[in-house]
Design an enzyme around this catalytic site. Structure first.
Site, mmCIF file in Angstrom:
data_model
loop_
_atom_site.group_PDB
_atom_site.id
_atom_site.type_symbol
_atom_site.label_atom_id
_atom_site.label_comp_id
_atom_site.label_asym_id
_atom_site.label_seq_id
_atom_site.Cartn_x
_atom_site.Cartn_y
_atom_site.Cartn_z
ATOM 1 N N ASP A 12 -9.052 7.349 -3.858
ATOM 2 C CA ASP A 12 -8.221 7.254 -5.064
ATOM 3 C C ASP A 12 -9.090 7.135 -6.313
ATOM 4 O OD1 ASP A 12 -5.848 7.191 -6.449
ATOM 5 O OD2 ASP A 12 -5.529 5.050 -6.189
ATOM 6 N N HIS A 29 -10.733 15.907 -9.262
ATOM 7 C CA HIS A 29 -10.610 16.311 -7.855
ATOM 8 C C HIS A 29 -11.827 17.122 -7.429
ATOM 9 C CE1 HIS A 29 -6.727 14.601 -7.849
ATOM 10 N NE2 HIS A 29 -6.133 15.533 -8.564
ATOM 11 N N LEU A 123 -19.711 13.857 14.610
ATOM 12 C CA LEU A 123 -18.633 13.138 13.911
ATOM 13 C C LEU A 123 -17.289 13.860 14.059
ATOM 14 C CD1 LEU A 123 -17.903 10.849 11.792
ATOM 15 C CD2 LEU A 123 -18.266 12.622 10.046
HETATM 16 C C1 FPP Z 1 -6.334 10.612 -5.475
HETATM 17 O O1 FPP Z 1 -6.770 10.430 -6.801
HETATM 18 C C2 FPP Z 1 -6.938 11.811 -4.894
HETATM 19 C C3 FPP Z 1 -6.252 12.892 -4.451
HETATM 20 C C4 FPP Z 1 -4.783 12.996 -4.480
HETATM 21 C C5 FPP Z 1 -6.965 14.080 -3.939
HETATM 22 C C6 FPP Z 1 -8.165 13.853 -3.089
HETATM 23 C C7 FPP Z 1 -8.923 15.099 -3.034
HETATM 24 C C8 FPP Z 1 -10.278 15.211 -3.070
HETATM 25 C C9 FPP Z 1 -11.191 14.052 -3.076
HETATM 26 C C10 FPP Z 1 -10.836 16.568 -3.155
HETATM 27 C C11 FPP Z 1 -11.376 17.240 -2.012
HETATM 28 C C12 FPP Z 1 -11.101 16.827 -0.632
HETATM 29 C C13 FPP Z 1 -11.270 17.650 0.449
HETATM 30 C C14 FPP Z 1 -11.148 17.069 1.799
HETATM 31 C C15 FPP Z 1 -11.571 19.079 0.356
HETATM 32 P P1 FPP Z 1 -5.704 10.393 -7.972
HETATM 33 O O2 FPP Z 1 -5.539 11.769 -8.490
HETATM 34 O O3 FPP Z 1 -4.460 9.736 -7.479
HETATM 35 O O4 FPP Z 1 -6.420 9.507 -9.027
HETATM 36 P P2 FPP Z 1 -5.753 8.510 -10.076
HETATM 37 O O5 FPP Z 1 -5.213 7.354 -9.283
HETATM 38 O O6 FPP Z 1 -6.902 8.129 -10.924
HETATM 39 O O7 FPP Z 1 -4.703 9.284 -10.799
#
Ligand code: FPP
Length: 246
Positions: A12, A29, A123
Site C-alpha cells: 500500500d 504503481h 520461491l
Molecule cells: C496500493 O497502493 C497498490 C495497488 C492497488 C497496486 C499494487 C501494484 C503494484 C505494486 C505494481 C506492480 C505489481 C505487480 C505484481 C506487477 P494505493 O494506490 O492504494 O496507494 P495509496 O493508499 O497511497 O492511495
C-alpha cells in the site's frame, strides 16, 4: 534466525508516494514494481518458501477507469518483461484471484507464465489479482457444496483440511508473516482464512520505498515474536526443546 516460511504482503501507498511528488498516482504503481523485484530477489536469496503479494483487490475495480487500465497494462508489461528472469531464478509463479474478470490477453499471459514456471523448485510466488478473501472462501464453499450435493462428501465430514484444499493457496503453508506498508492497520480482505495465525507487521513506509532493509526490519521483528498457536508460553518453549510440535 527464525525465518517465516510464507510472507504475505499488502503493498500500500503507491498513490500517496506519487502524489507527494506531484506526479499522477499511476507513476506510484510503476515505481512500485522495483520493490516487487527486490522483495522477490531477497526472499529467494534467503530461501523463503513462499511469497504472496496483493497486486489488485476485488474492490480495486471501483477505482477510476484510467487507473485500473494502467494497472492492468502494468501487470501485462511486468509479465512480459520479468517472467524469463523469474524462470531463470527458479521462481514458480501463480496468479490467485478471479481471473475471469481480466482481459483475455492478460489471462493468456498468466497461463503461459504459470505453465513455464510450474516445475520450478525455488520461491513460490503468488500474485493476487482481482482477489478478495471473502470471494476465496465463497468459491471454496461452492466447490465443497457441489461435492456434498453430488453425494461424494457428507456435510459432517467437511473439515478445515477440505476447505483449505479448495482455497487459492491450497498446498502452501499458511502465511506466518503478514506485512502491510503505507501506514494503515487493516487486513483489507486479503487471505482471510489463511492468516488466522499470521504475525501482523505494519510499516509506515510507502510501498515504492520498501527496500531490502525494510524487509530485513520486518524479518527481525518477526524473529522476536513468540508464536503460541493458542498454547501457553511455557508449552511453546517445551515444544521448541523437543515437546509436542506447534
Ligand atoms: C496500493 O497502493 C497498490 C495497488 C492497488 C497496486 C499494487 C501494484 C503494484 C505494486 C505494481 C506492480 C505489481 C505487480 C505484481 C506487477 P494505493 O494506490 O492504494 O496507494 P495509496 O493508499 O497511497 O492511495
Amino acid at each position: 534466525m527464525a525465518l517465516p516460511r510464507h510472507i504475505a504482503i499488502v503493498m500500500d501507498g503507491n498513490g500517496r508516494w506519487a502524489e507527494a511528488r506531484g506526479e499522477p498516482r499511476t507513476a506510484g504503481h510503476r515505481a512500485g514494481l522495483e520493490p516487487v523485484r527486490a522483495t522477490i530477489k531477497e526472499c529467494s536469496r534467503l530461501g523463503i518458501e513462499a511469497l504472496t503479494i496483493f497486486a489488485f483487490s476485488s474492490e480495486n475495480w471501483r477505482r477510476p477507469q484510467a487507473e485500473v487500465t494502467t494497472l492492468m497494462s502494468l501487470f501485462m508489461e511486468a509479465l512480459e518483461r520479468e517472467v524469463a528472469e523469474l524462470h531463470v531464478n527458479a521462481v514458480r509463479v501463480k496468479v490467485i484471484g478471479d481471473r475471469r474478470q481480466l482481459g483475455v490477453r492478460l489471462q493468456q499471459r498468466i497461463a503461459e507464465a504459470e505453465a513455464l514456471t510450474a516445475a520450478n523448485t525455488g520461491l513460490k510466488l503468488q500474485v493476487a489479482v482481482s482477489y478478495g478473501g471473502r470471494w476465496d472462501i465463497l468459491e471454496a464453499t461452492r466447490e465443497v457444496a457441489k461435492e456434498v450435493a453430488s453425494g461424494q462428501l457428507r456435510a459432517e465430514d467437511i473439515d478445515e483440511a477440505r476447505l483449505s484444499a479448495a482455497l487459492q493457496l491450497a498446498n502452501l503453508p499458511d502465511p506466518d508473516l503478514f506485512i502491510r506498508t503505507g501506514g494503515n492497520h487493516r487486513v483489507s480482505n486479503f487471505l482471510l482464512w489463511n492468516i488466522a495465525y499470521a504475525e501482523l507487521y505494519f510499516s509506515d513506509i510507502l510501498w515504492p520505498d520498501f527496500d531490502a532493509q525494510a524487509l530485513a526490519n520486518a524479518l527481525a521483528d518477526f524473529e522476536q515474536r513468540e508464536r503460541r498457536f493458542g498454547m501457553t508460553g511455557h508449552q511453546v518453549s517445551g515444544a521448541v526443546s523437543g515437546g509436542p510440535s506447534a
